[in-house]
Write a protein that holds these residues in place. Sequence first.
Motif, PDB file in Angstrom:
ATOM      1  N   PRO A   1     -68.753 -46.298 -85.318  1.00 39.98           N
ATOM      2  CA  PRO A   1     -68.211 -47.813 -85.624  1.00 39.98           C
ATOM      3  C   PRO A   1     -67.015 -47.617 -86.579  1.00 39.98           C
ATOM      4  N   LEU A   2     -66.193 -48.515 -86.422  1.00 39.44           N
ATOM      5  CA  LEU A   2     -65.082 -48.633 -87.174  1.00 39.44           C
ATOM      6  C   LEU A   2     -65.441 -48.743 -88.742  1.00 39.44           C
ATOM      7  N   ARG A   3     -64.357 -48.092 -89.623  1.00 38.63           N
ATOM      8  CA  ARG A   3     -64.605 -48.354 -90.941  1.00 38.63           C
ATOM      9  C   ARG A   3     -63.189 -48.453 -91.660  1.00 38.63           C
ATOM     10  N   PRO A   4     -62.952 -48.926 -92.688  1.00 39.17           N
ATOM     11  CA  PRO A   4     -61.831 -49.330 -93.273  1.00 39.17           C
ATOM     12  C   PRO A   4     -60.664 -48.218 -93.198  1.00 39.17           C
ATOM     13  N   GLU A   5     -59.618 -48.329 -93.072  1.00 38.48           N
ATOM     14  CA  GLU A   5     -58.330 -47.334 -93.070  1.00 38.48           C
ATOM     15  C   GLU A   5     -58.057 -47.208 -94.522  1.00 38.48           C
ATOM     16  N   HIS A   6     -57.748 -45.931 -94.967  1.00 39.53           N
ATOM     17  CA  HIS A   6     -57.295 -45.587 -96.274  1.00 39.53           C
ATOM     18  C   HIS A   6     -55.989 -44.900 -95.971  1.00 39.53           C
ATOM     19  N   VAL A   7     -55.022 -44.981 -97.015  1.00 39.03           N
ATOM     20  CA  VAL A   7     -53.840 -44.452 -97.198  1.00 39.03           C
ATOM     21  C   VAL A   7     -53.361 -43.972 -98.737  1.00 39.03           C
ATOM     22  N   THR A   8     -53.000 -42.778 -98.754  1.00 42.06           N
ATOM     23  CA  THR A   8     -52.394 -42.447-100.201  1.00 42.06           C
ATOM     24  C   THR A   8     -50.974 -42.243-100.030  1.00 42.06           C
ATOM     25  N   SER A   9     -50.117 -43.077-100.969  1.00 37.84           N
ATOM     26  CA  SER A   9     -48.828 -42.763-100.509  1.00 37.84           C
ATOM     27  C   SER A   9     -48.098 -42.535-101.884  1.00 37.84           C
TER      28      SER A   9
ATOM     29  N   MET B   1     -50.461 -40.474 -96.283  1.00 38.17           N
ATOM     30  CA  MET B   1     -51.330 -39.895 -95.769  1.00 38.17           C
ATOM     31  C   MET B   1     -52.826 -40.680 -95.378  1.00 38.17           C
ATOM     32  N   TYR B   2     -52.787 -41.201 -94.285  1.00 40.58           N
ATOM     33  CA  TYR B   2     -53.776 -41.905 -93.598  1.00 40.58           C
ATOM     34  C   TYR B   2     -55.252 -41.171 -93.515  1.00 40.58           C
ATOM     35  N   LYS B   3     -56.148 -41.733 -93.889  1.00 33.15           N
ATOM     36  CA  LYS B   3     -57.542 -41.314 -93.549  1.00 33.15           C
ATOM     37  C   LYS B   3     -58.477 -42.446 -92.891  1.00 33.15           C
ATOM     38  N   TYR B   4     -58.869 -41.986 -91.787  1.00 31.63           N
ATOM     39  CA  TYR B   4     -59.647 -43.017 -91.142  1.00 31.63           C
ATOM     40  C   TYR B   4     -58.731 -43.967 -90.538  1.00 31.63           C
ATOM     41  N   PHE B   5     -57.448 -43.339 -90.003  1.00 28.56           N
ATOM     42  CA  PHE B   5     -56.465 -44.064 -89.369  1.00 28.56           C
ATOM     43  C   PHE B   5     -57.035 -44.822 -88.261  1.00 28.56           C
TER      44      PHE B   5
ATOM     45  N   TRP C   1     -60.609 -50.037 -80.328  1.00 33.40           N
ATOM     46  CA  TRP C   1     -60.350 -49.728 -81.735  1.00 33.40           C
ATOM     47  C   TRP C   1     -61.162 -48.804 -82.362  1.00 33.40           C
ATOM     48  N   VAL C   2     -60.448 -47.542 -82.873  1.00 37.01           N
ATOM     49  CA  VAL C   2     -61.255 -46.280 -83.513  1.00 37.01           C
ATOM     50  C   VAL C   2     -60.566 -45.795 -84.595  1.00 37.01           C
ATOM     51  N   ASN C   3     -61.385 -45.044 -85.465  1.00 38.70           N
ATOM     52  CA  ASN C   3     -60.870 -44.278 -86.428  1.00 38.70           C
ATOM     53  C   ASN C   3     -60.259 -42.782 -86.046  1.00 38.70           C
ATOM     54  N   ALA C   4     -59.196 -42.437 -86.492  1.00 42.64           N
ATOM     55  CA  ALA C   4     -58.757 -40.973 -86.202  1.00 42.64           C
ATOM     56  C   ALA C   4     -59.825 -39.902 -86.782  1.00 42.64           C
ATOM     57  N   ASP C   5     -60.101 -38.919 -86.377  1.00 44.86           N
ATOM     58  CA  ASP C   5     -61.083 -38.012 -87.133  1.00 44.86           C
ATOM     59  C   ASP C   5     -60.373 -37.250 -88.364  1.00 44.86           C
ATOM     60  N   GLY C   6     -58.935 -36.870 -88.127  1.00 44.69           N
ATOM     61  CA  GLY C   6     -58.338 -36.124 -89.042  1.00 44.69           C
ATOM     62  C   GLY C   6     -57.243 -37.119 -89.951  1.00 44.69           C
ATOM     63  N   THR C   7     -56.460 -36.469 -90.822  1.00 47.69           N
ATOM     64  CA  THR C   7     -55.586 -37.171 -91.618  1.00 47.69           C
ATOM     65  C   THR C   7     -54.319 -37.241 -90.648  1.00 47.69           C
ATOM     66  N   VAL C   8     -53.795 -38.398 -90.746  1.00 46.44           N
ATOM     67  CA  VAL C   8     -52.414 -38.764 -90.240  1.00 46.44           C
ATOM     68  C   VAL C   8     -51.349 -39.010 -91.029  1.00 46.44           C
ATOM     69  N   PRO C   9     -50.258 -38.247 -91.039  1.00 48.29           N
ATOM     70  CA  PRO C   9     -49.231 -38.431 -92.286  1.00 48.29           C
ATOM     71  C   PRO C   9     -48.212 -39.231 -91.482  1.00 48.29           C
ATOM     72  N   SER C  10     -47.092 -39.913 -92.430  1.00 48.21           N
ATOM     73  CA  SER C  10     -46.305 -40.658 -92.221  1.00 48.21           C
ATOM     74  C   SER C  10     -45.109 -40.349 -93.370  1.00 48.21           C
ATOM     75  N   TRP C  11     -43.865 -40.500 -92.889  1.00 47.52           N
ATOM     76  CA  TRP C  11     -42.835 -40.448 -93.952  1.00 47.52           C
ATOM     77  C   TRP C  11     -41.690 -41.200 -93.567  1.00 47.52           C
ATOM     78  N   GLY C  12     -40.596 -41.373 -94.481  1.00 49.03           N
ATOM     79  CA  GLY C  12     -39.639 -42.143 -94.333  1.00 49.03           C
ATOM     80  C   GLY C  12     -38.537 -42.175 -95.316  1.00 49.03           C
TER      81      GLY C  12
END
Length: 336
Positions: A101-109, A132-136, A175-186
């Motif tokens: 089941p879906l769960r809220p997405e978390h991000v640490t920036s 860094m996204y967790k449960y993306f 819609w699904v949550n990703a298993d691992g951490t997803v990074p983003s930058w800019g």
Amino acid sequence: NSNFAAQVSPRGSLVYTYKAKNSDHTFRASATSAFRTPTLQDQYLYLDIGRIKLLGNLNGYNNLYTLESVRDAEDIMADSVNGGSAANMAAAALVPIKLKPLRPEHVTSFEIGYRAEIDRKVLIDITAYYSMYKYFIGFARVAEPNKDSTTNGQAGEESGENNVLTGYYTPYQMWVNADGTVPSWGAVISVSYYVGHGITPYVNYTYSDLQDKNIKSAGATVLSGFNTPKHKFNIGISGNRVWKGLGFSANFKWVTSYAWQSPFADGTVPSFHTLDLQLYYEIDKAYSTVRLGASNVYNNKHIEAVGSPKIGALYYVGWAFDFNNFGAKKAKAAAQ
């Protein structure tokens, strides 16, 4: 939101300004922990758009194959027409999955920035971030074996394999949550210079990226739908009251090509560039501004989303009346 527990999103910032002769220099740094709750569509949607059905994922699903593996199995079966039976190979290619089941997405920036104003003419602003996204929250494409009166169409069993290999299945995008951490930058860099007489040329550049390669959820590929160009560039000039009430602006924009993912279509949006022009005149006594302008003035027809119509030029004439200043003057006169 009652489907999910309460979330906390703290933020901390440090800002330091150094004042020198004829210039100000500001340094900033921040750290943020934020969340994104799945939307109503993420949770409940059920929509047939023809090529696939869009399905919310509030409670999870357990009778599915990855759509990628189904396509691979279909290719094997198609090749078997010329090379003998390949049903066993095709069945072995199928990948059964269970989606949580879906769960809220978390991000640490983390973000750092610098801003400088020099001689009241030069303005520089630089910002860079890393997240860094967790449960993306992305979306996965899956297939459910159809059931009938004789088979239960269970994924991972012979009934599910047979139904899928004979084309008796339903494709979904959910819609699904990703298993691992997803990074983003800019980063964003902008520079402007006031040359006098209300005229300011400027340039800015934006870099954005998200590492969405090899994102998985229970073995299914997660598509990010990032749909953002990696590089964007603007160069322009603006003039305010350069002569009496006369003003103008010009902006050239260039965007690199970028990948596009959506339920309707996938593909690549080609690189494009546009030029926007505007000329205006402010008439103070009439509380009015008259404008003449064009967006994409040379009519460079382009798309900004796969499957969308091409965007061409837009030419316009406008008149704006300032009710606020007009009303303030009327009120002042009445008070006197």
